[in-house]
Design an enzyme around this catalytic site. Structure first.
Site, PDB file in Angstrom:
ATOM      1  N   ASP A   7       0.851  -1.198   0.000  1.00 19.38           N
ATOM      2  CA  ASP A   7       0.000   0.000   0.000  1.00 19.38           C
ATOM      3  C   ASP A   7       0.880   1.239   0.000  1.00 19.38           C
ATOM      4  O   ASP A   7       2.070   1.182   0.325  1.00 19.38           O
ATOM      5  CB  ASP A   7      -0.926   0.013   1.228  1.00 19.38           C
ATOM      6  CG  ASP A   7      -1.889   1.198   1.171  1.00 19.38           C
ATOM      7  OD1 ASP A   7      -2.443   1.451   0.091  1.00 19.38           O
ATOM      8  OD2 ASP A   7      -2.070   1.890   2.185  1.00 19.38           O
ATOM      9  N   TYR A  39      -0.561   8.393  -2.677  1.00 13.96           N
ATOM     10  CA  TYR A  39      -0.430   8.098  -4.105  1.00 13.96           C
ATOM     11  C   TYR A  39      -1.629   8.675  -4.877  1.00 13.96           C
ATOM     12  O   TYR A  39      -1.537   8.907  -6.078  1.00 13.96           O
ATOM     13  CB  TYR A  39      -0.414   6.583  -4.346  1.00 13.96           C
ATOM     14  CG  TYR A  39       0.890   5.869  -4.072  1.00 13.96           C
ATOM     15  CD1 TYR A  39       1.933   6.454  -3.351  1.00 13.96           C
ATOM     16  CD2 TYR A  39       1.080   4.568  -4.555  1.00 13.96           C
ATOM     17  CE1 TYR A  39       3.111   5.759  -3.112  1.00 13.96           C
ATOM     18  CE2 TYR A  39       2.262   3.878  -4.330  1.00 13.96           C
ATOM     19  CZ  TYR A  39       3.280   4.474  -3.599  1.00 13.96           C
ATOM     20  OH  TYR A  39       4.442   3.779  -3.383  1.00 13.96           O
ATOM     21  N   GLY A  40      -2.733   8.834  -4.174  1.00 15.14           N
ATOM     22  CA  GLY A  40      -4.004   9.168  -4.836  1.00 15.14           C
ATOM     23  C   GLY A  40      -4.034  10.518  -5.513  1.00 15.14           C
ATOM     24  O   GLY A  40      -4.973  10.825  -6.246  1.00 15.14           O
ATOM     25  N   CYS A  70      -3.750  -1.021  -2.367  1.00 15.00           N
ATOM     26  CA  CYS A  70      -3.995   0.379  -2.735  1.00 15.00           C
ATOM     27  C   CYS A  70      -4.799   0.433  -4.040  1.00 15.00           C
ATOM     28  O   CYS A  70      -4.386  -0.124  -5.060  1.00 15.00           O
ATOM     29  CB  CYS A  70      -2.642   1.068  -2.927  1.00 15.00           C
ATOM     30  SG  CYS A  70      -2.758   2.791  -3.383  1.00 15.00           S
ATOM     31  N   ASN A  71      -5.924   1.116  -3.982  1.00 14.40           N
ATOM     32  CA  ASN A  71      -6.748   1.231  -5.189  1.00 14.40           C
ATOM     33  C   ASN A  71      -6.059   2.049  -6.274  1.00 14.40           C
ATOM     34  O   ASN A  71      -6.228   1.778  -7.460  1.00 14.40           O
ATOM     35  CB  ASN A  71      -8.089   1.890  -4.839  1.00 14.40           C
ATOM     36  CG  ASN A  71      -9.047   0.933  -4.200  1.00 14.40           C
ATOM     37  OD1 ASN A  71      -9.914   0.374  -4.865  1.00 14.40           O
ATOM     38  ND2 ASN A  71      -8.904   0.701  -2.901  1.00 14.40           N
ATOM     39  N   SER A  72      -5.275   3.050  -5.867  1.00 12.29           N
ATOM     40  CA  SER A  72      -4.593   3.893  -6.863  1.00 12.29           C
ATOM     41  C   SER A  72      -3.559   3.057  -7.623  1.00 12.29           C
ATOM     42  O   SER A  72      -3.398   3.200  -8.840  1.00 12.29           O
ATOM     43  CB  SER A  72      -3.932   5.092  -6.176  1.00 12.29           C
ATOM     44  OG  SER A  72      -4.878   5.767  -5.373  1.00 12.29           O
ATOM     45  N   THR A 181      -8.323   2.458   0.294  1.00 11.82           N
ATOM     46  CA  THR A 181      -7.977   1.683   1.490  1.00 11.82           C
ATOM     47  C   THR A 181      -8.514   2.294   2.788  1.00 11.82           C
ATOM     48  O   THR A 181      -8.788   1.579   3.739  1.00 11.82           O
ATOM     49  CB  THR A 181      -6.445   1.623   1.630  1.00 11.82           C
ATOM     50  OG1 THR A 181      -5.928   2.943   1.455  1.00 11.82           O
ATOM     51  CG2 THR A 181      -5.838   0.672   0.643  1.00 11.82           C
TER      52      THR A 181
HETATM   53  N1  DGL Z   1      -4.068   3.739  -0.534  1.00 11.43           N
HETATM   54  C1  DGL Z   1      -4.693   4.773  -1.349  1.00 11.43           C
HETATM   55  C2  DGL Z   1      -5.797   4.119  -2.187  1.00 11.43           C
HETATM   56  O1  DGL Z   1      -6.397   3.139  -1.803  1.00 11.43           O
HETATM   57  C3  DGL Z   1      -5.253   5.888  -0.483  1.00 11.43           C
HETATM   58  C4  DGL Z   1      -4.183   6.766   0.132  1.00 11.43           C
HETATM   59  C5  DGL Z   1      -3.319   7.441  -0.909  1.00 11.43           C
HETATM   60  O2  DGL Z   1      -3.790   8.361  -1.604  1.00 11.43           O
HETATM   61  O3  DGL Z   1      -2.177   7.016  -1.035  1.00 11.43           O
HETATM   62  O4  DGL Z   1      -6.076   4.608  -3.251  1.00 11.43           O
END
Ligand code: DGL
Length: 253
Positions: A7, A39-40, A70-72, A181
C-alpha cells in the site's frame, strides 16, 4: 502460503485485517510506502514507478502472491507489476467489481464509486462495471476523507461536514464501492448517511476473489504479520496494533 501486501501507506491494513480474519495465509509481509504517501494525488507514471520499486522489495521474500491493497496502484500499475513479478499479482479493483456483481440483483442497480482522484481519473472501476452491463454509475473523489481517516476521526462533526459537502447532491445509491484503502474505516458513518446502500469493501472482496478465482481454500492456524514501511515503521506498527486490535503487535513495540 505467503502474501505480500503493498500500500501507499498504512491504509492497506484494512485489507490485511480481512485477510487475517479469514486465515488465508500463513504469513503476510506488509509494505507501506509511508515516505511517499499519498499516491491518490499522483500521476500514472509516478504510481507505476513507485509500484515497481515496491515490487523489488517484495522480491526479497518468498511470497506466493503480491496484493496491491492500494486502489490507486490497482488502477494504474497492475499490468506492469504482473509483467515484472516472479509471483502472482492481484489488485483490488477487479475483486471489488466481482463482489458487487455477485450481490447486485439487477444491472439497473445504482452504484456510487468512492476513490482517490487517481483512482477515479483512471476510470477503471467504471470500465469494468460497464463491461458487466452496469450503467447507472456515479464516480466521486472525496479527497478530504483520506486525511480525516489519517487523523483517526472515524466519527463526528468533521467527518459529517465532509460527507455533507461531497454527498449533498448525490442520489442515495444501491451500492457504494469503498474504492480506497481508508474508506472502510468510515464505513459505519457512510452507511448511516446512505442507510439503504450495500457497501463493497476491498478487503472482503479480495478474500472472496482469492477463494473463488485462486481457489485458496486452506485455512492456517494463524497469520504471522511482518510490517515494513519506507518511513517511520513505528507509526505503521502502532496503527496496526490499533486497527487490527492485536495485542501481540502492541507488545512488540
Ligand atoms: N491507498 C490509497 C488508495 O487506496 C489511499 C491513500 C493514498 O492516496 O495514497 O487509493
Amino acid at each position: 502460503m505467503r502474501a505480500g501486501v503493498f500500500d501507499s501507506g498504512v491504509g492497506g491494513l484494512t485489507v490485511v485485517k480481512s485477510l487475517r480474519s479469514h486465515r488465508l495465509f500463513s504469513e503476510i509481509i506488509y509494505f507501506g510506502d509511508t515516505a511517499r504517501v499519498p499516491y491518490g494525488v499522483k500521476d500514472k507514471n509516478t504510481i507505476i514507478r513507485y509500484s515497481l520499486e515496491a515490487l523489488e522489495f517484495f522480491k526479497n521474500f518468498e511470497i506466493d502472491i503480491m496484493i496491491a491493497a492500494c486502489n490507486s496502484v490497482s488502477a494504474y500499475a497492475i499490468e506492469e507489476l504482473r509483467h515484472n513479478a516472479p509471483f502472482k499479482v492481484s489488485g483490488v479493483i477487479e475483486p471489488g467489481v466481482l463482489a458487487l456483481k455477485n450481490r447486485a440483483p439487477s444491472k439497473e442497480s445504482s452504484i456510487l464509486i468512492l476513490g482517490t482522484r487517481a483512482t477515479i481519473a483512471s476510470g477503471k472501476y467504471e470500465k469494468l462495471l460497464r463491461a458487466y452491463g452496469f450503467e447507472n454509475i456515479t464516480a466521486l473523489a472525496p479527497s478530504l476523507f483520506v486525511p480525516i481517516v489519517e487523523e483517526g476521526l472515524f466519527e463526528g462533526a468533521v467527518l459529517d461536514t465532509a460527507m455533507q459537502h461531497y454527498f449533498a447532491e448525490i442520489e442515495p445509491p444501491d451500492f457504494i464501492i469503498l474504492g480506497c484503502t481508508h474508506f472502510p474505516l468510515i464505513a459505519e458513518a457512510i452507511g448511516r448517511y446512505f442507510p439503504e446502500a450495500i457497501l463493497i469493501h476491498s478487503g472482503d472482496a479480495i478474500v472472496e476473489f482469492l477463494e473463488r478465482e485462486h481457489r485458496l481454500t486452506n485455512r492456517f492456524a494463524n497469520t504471522q504479520l511482518k510490517l515494513f514501511a519506507s518511513e517511520n515503521p513505528e507509526h505503521l506498527k502502532k496503527t496496526a496494533a490499533l486497527w487490527l486490535d492485536d495485542p501481540t503487535i502492541a507488545a512488540a513495540l
